[in-house]
Write an enzyme that holds these catalytic residues in place. Structure first.
Site, PDB file in Angstrom:
ATOM      1  N   ALA A  94       2.686 -10.446  -1.218  1.00 38.84           N
ATOM      2  CA  ALA A  94       1.696  -9.570  -1.842  1.00 38.84           C
ATOM      3  C   ALA A  94       2.371  -8.436  -2.611  1.00 38.84           C
ATOM      4  O   ALA A  94       1.826  -7.936  -3.599  1.00 38.84           O
ATOM      5  CB  ALA A  94       0.751  -9.001  -0.792  1.00 38.84           C
ATOM      6  N   GLN A 120      -5.451  -7.207   3.594  1.00 40.23           N
ATOM      7  CA  GLN A 120      -6.004  -6.979   4.939  1.00 40.23           C
ATOM      8  C   GLN A 120      -7.446  -7.475   5.074  1.00 40.23           C
ATOM      9  O   GLN A 120      -8.034  -7.365   6.150  1.00 40.23           O
ATOM     10  CB  GLN A 120      -5.921  -5.489   5.308  1.00 40.23           C
ATOM     11  N   CYS A 151       6.387  -0.669   7.156  1.00 45.42           N
ATOM     12  CA  CYS A 151       7.231  -0.376   5.997  1.00 45.42           C
ATOM     13  C   CYS A 151       7.640   1.085   6.006  1.00 45.42           C
ATOM     14  O   CYS A 151       8.653   1.465   5.452  1.00 45.42           O
ATOM     15  CB  CYS A 151       6.471  -0.670   4.711  1.00 45.42           C
TER      16      CYS A 151
HETATM   17  N1  7TS Z   1      -0.786  -4.727   0.863  1.00 46.97           N
HETATM   18  C1  7TS Z   1      -1.273  -4.350   2.056  1.00 46.97           C
HETATM   19  C2  7TS Z   1      -2.633  -3.748   2.156  1.00 46.97           C
HETATM   20  C3  7TS Z   1      -0.495  -4.549   3.201  1.00 46.97           C
HETATM   21  O1  7TS Z   1      -1.000  -4.191   4.387  1.00 46.97           O
HETATM   22  C4  7TS Z   1       0.797  -5.120   3.096  1.00 46.97           C
HETATM   23  C5  7TS Z   1       1.681  -5.256   4.291  1.00 46.97           C
HETATM   24  C6  7TS Z   1       1.236  -5.514   1.817  1.00 46.97           C
HETATM   25  C7  7TS Z   1       0.424  -5.288   0.722  1.00 46.97           C
HETATM   26  C8  7TS Z   1       2.576  -6.161   1.597  1.00 46.97           C
HETATM   27  O2  7TS Z   1       2.517  -7.519   1.887  1.00 46.97           O
HETATM   28  P1  7TS Z   1       3.803  -8.456   1.785  1.00 46.97           P
HETATM   29  O3  7TS Z   1       3.279  -9.838   1.634  1.00 46.97           O
HETATM   30  O4  7TS Z   1       4.571  -8.043   0.575  1.00 46.97           O
HETATM   31  O5  7TS Z   1       4.554  -8.276   3.028  1.00 46.97           O
HETATM   32  N2  7TS Z   1       1.425  -4.253   5.270  1.00 46.97           N
HETATM   33  C9  7TS Z   1       2.134  -3.915   6.333  1.00 46.97           C
HETATM   34  C10 7TS Z   1       1.648  -3.057   7.353  1.00 46.97           C
HETATM   35  O6  7TS Z   1       0.550  -2.527   7.372  1.00 46.97           O
HETATM   36  N3  7TS Z   1       2.595  -2.905   8.286  1.00 46.97           N
HETATM   37  O7  7TS Z   1       3.649  -3.650   7.912  1.00 46.97           O
HETATM   38  C11 7TS Z   1       3.375  -4.273   6.718  1.00 46.97           C
END
Ligand code: 7TS
Length: 405
Positions: free
Chosen positions: A71, A181, A327
């Site tokens: 994401a 989410q 993060c």
């Molecule tokens: N957007 C939201 C709303 C997220 O919660 C996260 C990951 C991402 C983007 C990023 O996603 P990824 O696929 O690049 O990993 N959120 C979290 C969190 O809330 N605690 O650790 C990671």
């Protein structure tokens, strides 16, 4: 016992998902772009995964789904492509987003500001959401894009995406939503809502880490961020990660099948946990109306108990939780979402996020309730800030309330 309650950070891969992925590591490992049968053998599985993904969010067409590496990539892509297409090569100069987006939106916006883009970071109300009328009041004729998350990762609060989509349509502004989410937790129908782009990530709904997607309404034009071969119709180059694509499709299908029943079970466990903690521990609050939250999330604040200390104690008790997003949790900063909703600095250091999944058991909930109570007693006994708010003989107990800006 070992209890994982950090499912908003990532989730366990569903064994069924893993099983669906396995053949594409060792047997059908050909490059789908190759013309021989080793390559073409994976085509039906890729098509199936795209079908599972677009059906799960009710997209109009299979071409509206582009797989990405996560994401973070999807979010970067939308913002940077809109900058290139509508700002560098157009007459716009402005992006509207919120103060509580994930860092993959906020850091990209900071980068774009350095390139001369104007960015408005909308504040949230005391419930932790951005109201639709606030979005409306900041859109100008120079606005290229509105980017507002579907649900917040730290509080679980669900944003008024339907209304914001209508406003963007009326104003002729592109609308992106970070749906990470929301997908798999609440109904997400991209045709019922006027959303041009939506980001997703498989590891938030029991798929593998390192695979995500971007929904693009009507396959509309959007400059690629990764230039290369003609993978995904030239929209996102890089050899297709077949096992992960298969896993994401399967995970999306499972998550959105009988979602109401699955989520009702999680919501009941979440509510029981939340009620028990609020009842057992004085001067404790949770953020946001339950009815407006994703069914699995609690952000709880315990006066006098610093979040990192609590995490350490929970970790010793074999419980995995979070102070906010993983993060950002390596630095001892106040919870930014709690600050944004008007918590004072002390309270914003006390946020603990508990996030359940469909694999959470009732025994695990009981275990967390018991450990949590003991941990709070231990930590309050040594807390200098808590001592300050204890009732003096004949005095009043200080209220545990949010202070608004
Ligand atoms: N957007 C939201 C709303 C997220 O919660 C996260 C990951 C991402 C983007 C990023 O996603 P990824 O696929 O690049 O990993 N959120 C979290 C969190 O809330 N605690 O650790 C990671």
């Amino acid at each position: 016992m070992q209890v994982y309650m950090d499912n908003n950070a990532t989730t366990m891969v569903d064994p069924e998902v893993l099983e669906a992925m396995m053949p594409f590591f060792k047997e059908q490992y050909g490059n789908p772009n190759s013309l021989h049968k080793f390559g073409t053998a994976s085509h039906p599985a890729i098509s199936k995964a795209i079908d599972q993904a677009y059906t799960a969010i009710n997209a109009a067409d299979a071409d509206d789904i582009i797989f990405t590496s996560c994401a973070t990539e999807s979010n970067n892509w939308v913002l940077q492509a809109v900058w290139v297409d509508k700002i560098l090569n157009g007459d716009k100069n402005h992006i509207v987003t919120t103060e509580v987006e994930h860092p993959s939106i906020l850091s990209t916006c900071k980068f774009l500001e350095e390139q001369g883009v104007k960015v408005t970071y909308l504040p949230v109300n005391e419930q932790g959401i951005v109201e639709a009328h606030t979005v409306r009041s900041f859109i100008t004729e120079k606005t290229a894009l509105v980017s507002v998350m579907w649900a917040n990762n730290e509080t679980g609060m669900i944003f008024p995406i339907q209304e914001i989509g209508e406003i963007c349509k009326e104003k002729g502004v592109l609308f992106h939503s970070d749906g990470v989410q929301a997908v798999g937790k609440i109904p997400v129908d991209v045709q019922a809502v006027n959303v041009d782009f939506m980001s997703m990530s498989a590891h938030k709904f029991h798929g593998p880490k390192g695979i995500g997607a971007l929904y693009i309404k009507n396959s509309q034009a959007l400059s690629p961020m990764l230039h290369g071969g003609e993978h995904m119709g030239g929209r996102r180059s890089g050899t297709l990660n077949v096992p992960f694509i298969v896993g994401m499709g399967k995970a999306m299908e499972i998550a959105t099948t009988d979602m109401d029943a699955k989520m009702a079970k999680i919501a009941a466990q979440r509510d029981r946990l939340e009620d028990a903690l609020l009842e057992a521990i004085p001067e404790t609050m949770t953020v946001g109306d339950r009815s407006q939250r994703t069914p699995n999330t609690i952000l709880i604040s315990i006066r006098g108990v610093e979040g990192e200390g609590m995490l350490w104690d929970l970790n010793n008790g074999q419980i995995g939780a979070s102070t906010g997003s993983a993060c950002a949790s390596e630095d001892l900063e106040a919870n930014t979402v709690m600050l944004a909703i008007g918590a004072d600095n002390e309270l914003a250091h006390t946020g603990i996020r508990l996030s359940l999944s469909r694999f959470t058991t009732d025994e695990e909930v009981d275990y967390v309730i018991n450990h949590f109570k003991d941990a709070v007693s231990r930590l309050r006994a040594i807390s200098s800030s808590y001592a300050k708010v204890q009732p003096t003989p004949g005095g009043e107990v200080q209220e545990c309330e949010l202070h608004h800006h």
